[in-house]
Write a protein that holds these residues in place. Structure first.
Motif, PDB file in Angstrom:
ATOM      1  N   VAL A  95       1.296  -1.191   0.342  1.00 43.93           N
ATOM      2  CA  VAL A  95       0.060  -0.294  -0.161  1.00 43.93           C
ATOM      3  C   VAL A  95       1.008   1.376  -0.095  1.00 43.93           C
ATOM      4  O   VAL A  95       0.927   2.386  -0.690  1.00 43.93           O
ATOM      5  N   ASN A  96       1.691   1.286   1.168  1.00 36.56           N
ATOM      6  CA  ASN A  96       2.529   2.297   0.659  1.00 36.56           C
ATOM      7  C   ASN A  96       4.114   2.806  -0.540  1.00 36.56           C
ATOM      8  O   ASN A  96       3.653   3.732  -1.010  1.00 36.56           O
ATOM      9  N   LEU A  97       3.851   1.747  -1.291  1.00 37.45           N
ATOM     10  CA  LEU A  97       4.517   1.300  -2.187  1.00 37.45           C
ATOM     11  C   LEU A  97       3.263   2.410  -3.762  1.00 37.45           C
ATOM     12  O   LEU A  97       4.001   3.033  -4.736  1.00 37.45           O
ATOM     13  N   SER A  98       2.758   1.505  -3.451  1.00 35.55           N
ATOM     14  CA  SER A  98       1.240   1.914  -5.024  1.00 35.55           C
ATOM     15  C   SER A  98       0.783   3.243  -4.203  1.00 35.55           C
ATOM     16  O   SER A  98       0.319   3.724  -5.558  1.00 35.55           O
ATOM     17  N   GLY A  99       0.907   3.962  -3.224  1.00 37.96           N
ATOM     18  CA  GLY A  99       0.663   5.534  -3.579  1.00 37.96           C
ATOM     19  C   GLY A  99      -1.181   5.069  -2.739  1.00 37.96           C
ATOM     20  O   GLY A  99      -1.527   6.091  -2.577  1.00 37.96           O
ATOM     21  N   ALA A 100      -1.517   4.126  -2.615  1.00 36.86           N
ATOM     22  CA  ALA A 100      -2.969   3.907  -2.273  1.00 36.86           C
ATOM     23  C   ALA A 100      -2.944   4.300  -0.241  1.00 36.86           C
ATOM     24  O   ALA A 100      -4.214   4.281  -0.175  1.00 36.86           O
ATOM     25  N   LYS A 101      -2.399   4.109   0.525  1.00 35.81           N
ATOM     26  CA  LYS A 101      -1.966   4.337   1.906  1.00 35.81           C
ATOM     27  C   LYS A 101      -2.775   5.456   2.297  1.00 35.81           C
ATOM     28  O   LYS A 101      -3.505   5.539   3.184  1.00 35.81           O
ATOM     29  N   GLU A 102      -2.494   7.147   1.300  1.00 32.62           N
ATOM     30  CA  GLU A 102      -2.701   8.950   1.356  1.00 32.62           C
ATOM     31  C   GLU A 102      -4.453   8.252   1.618  1.00 32.62           C
ATOM     32  O   GLU A 102      -5.612   8.451   2.466  1.00 32.62           O
ATOM     33  N   PHE A 103      -4.712   7.420   0.549  1.00 34.33           N
ATOM     34  CA  PHE A 103      -6.689   7.744   0.393  1.00 34.33           C
ATOM     35  C   PHE A 103      -7.426   6.649   1.489  1.00 34.33           C
ATOM     36  O   PHE A 103      -8.499   7.260   2.028  1.00 34.33           O
ATOM     37  N   ILE A 104      -6.615   5.524   1.825  1.00 37.02           N
ATOM     38  CA  ILE A 104      -7.240   4.692   2.998  1.00 37.02           C
ATOM     39  C   ILE A 104      -7.020   4.665   3.764  1.00 37.02           C
ATOM     40  O   ILE A 104      -7.915   4.587   4.835  1.00 37.02           O
ATOM     41  N   ASP A 105      -6.012   5.964   4.359  1.00 34.05           N
ATOM     42  CA  ASP A 105      -6.239   6.625   5.908  1.00 34.05           C
ATOM     43  C   ASP A 105      -6.600   7.039   5.931  1.00 34.05           C
ATOM     44  O   ASP A 105      -7.435   7.531   7.098  1.00 34.05           O
ATOM     45  N   ASN A 106      -7.605   8.099   5.233  1.00 32.08           N
ATOM     46  CA  ASN A 106      -8.666   9.052   4.793  1.00 32.08           C
ATOM     47  C   ASN A 106     -10.220   7.925   5.409  1.00 32.08           C
ATOM     48  O   ASN A 106     -10.858   9.104   5.129  1.00 32.08           O
ATOM     49  N   LEU A 107     -10.826   7.197   4.761  1.00 31.79           N
ATOM     50  CA  LEU A 107     -11.517   6.431   5.035  1.00 31.79           C
ATOM     51  C   LEU A 107     -12.112   5.603   6.193  1.00 31.79           C
ATOM     52  O   LEU A 107     -11.070   5.832   7.133  1.00 31.79           O
ATOM     53  N   LYS A 108     -13.112   6.209   6.442  1.00 32.14           N
ATOM     54  CA  LYS A 108     -13.941   5.462   7.333  1.00 32.14           C
ATOM     55  C   LYS A 108     -13.671   4.213   7.647  1.00 32.14           C
ATOM     56  O   LYS A 108     -13.811   3.513   7.107  1.00 32.14           O
TER      57      LYS A 108
END
Length: 201
Positions: A95-108
């Motif tokens: 997730v860190n490498l793909s860049g998905a972390k940012e939007f996942i962290d902002n999800l409920k």
């Protein structure tokens, strides 16, 4: 498609660039064994692709499709499509490498956020990042990407280029089917593997 003579090597990023209707999707269908060439052969090392069982072949490839399949379940389980038995540490790294972390962290509920069928409560870019995360997690020797920059903003596009470099440094065959000229911007040279430090950090 006629008179094609192509070779893809480990540790390289190759791109097939062309407009709609130029045969890019047909070429990808050949590699996915969705159809067979009328003439000629496709070889994987010394083996003919036509002689490989589909299930065995699919274990060696990861596909990032133009329209990712997202099913009605949690973000975590959608990501684990790439590797069902992945540890949470492996998933966090992907997730860190793909860049998905940012939007996942902002999800409920973060990873426990429940996605609607076909990802209708996510943006197209977020679905694409999930698909990239799956491919990173699967860690197969051959990566096929069909229009992977669709729906990606400038920041995510730059990160995609770093992912392509990351795969190349891991000695994978990376093939990108695209019409997106942004992947050839002069501000980022895909062939400068020394830029891998951008990914490792």
């Amino acid at each position: 498609l006629k008179r094609l003579n192509l070779k893809f090597k480990s540790g390289t990023v190759s791109m097939i660039l062309g407009p709609s209707g130029s045969g890019k999707s047909s070429f990808l269908s050949l590699l996915l064994k969705e159809c067979s060439p009328i003439k000629g052969n496709i070889k994987i090392n010394d083996y003919f692709l036509k002689d490989l069982e589909n299930e065995a072949w699919y274990q060696y490839i990861s596909l990032v499709p133009q329209t990712p399949f997202i099913f009605g379940n949690t973000i975590l389980n959608n990501i684990k499509v790439g590797k069902a038995n992945a540890s949470f540490d492996e998933i966090k790294k992907a997730v860190n490498l793909s860049g998905a972390k940012e939007f996942i962290d902002n999800l409920k509920n973060n990873f426990d956020f429940v996605v609607d069928d076909n990802g209708s409560n996510l943006s197209g870019g977020q679905c694409q990042l999930i698909s990239l995360t799956r491919a990173i997690l699967k860690d197969s020797p051959i990566i096929l990407l069909d229009e992977p920059s669709n729906n990606l903003d400038k920041k995510s596009l730059f990160n995609l280029k770093k992912i392509l470099l990351y795969w190349a440094t891991k000695n994978k065959i990376v093939l990108v089917i695209t019409h997106d000229q942004r992947l050839f911007d002069k501000d980022f040279d895909l062939y400068k593997v020394s830029d891998f430090k951008l990914v490792k950090q």
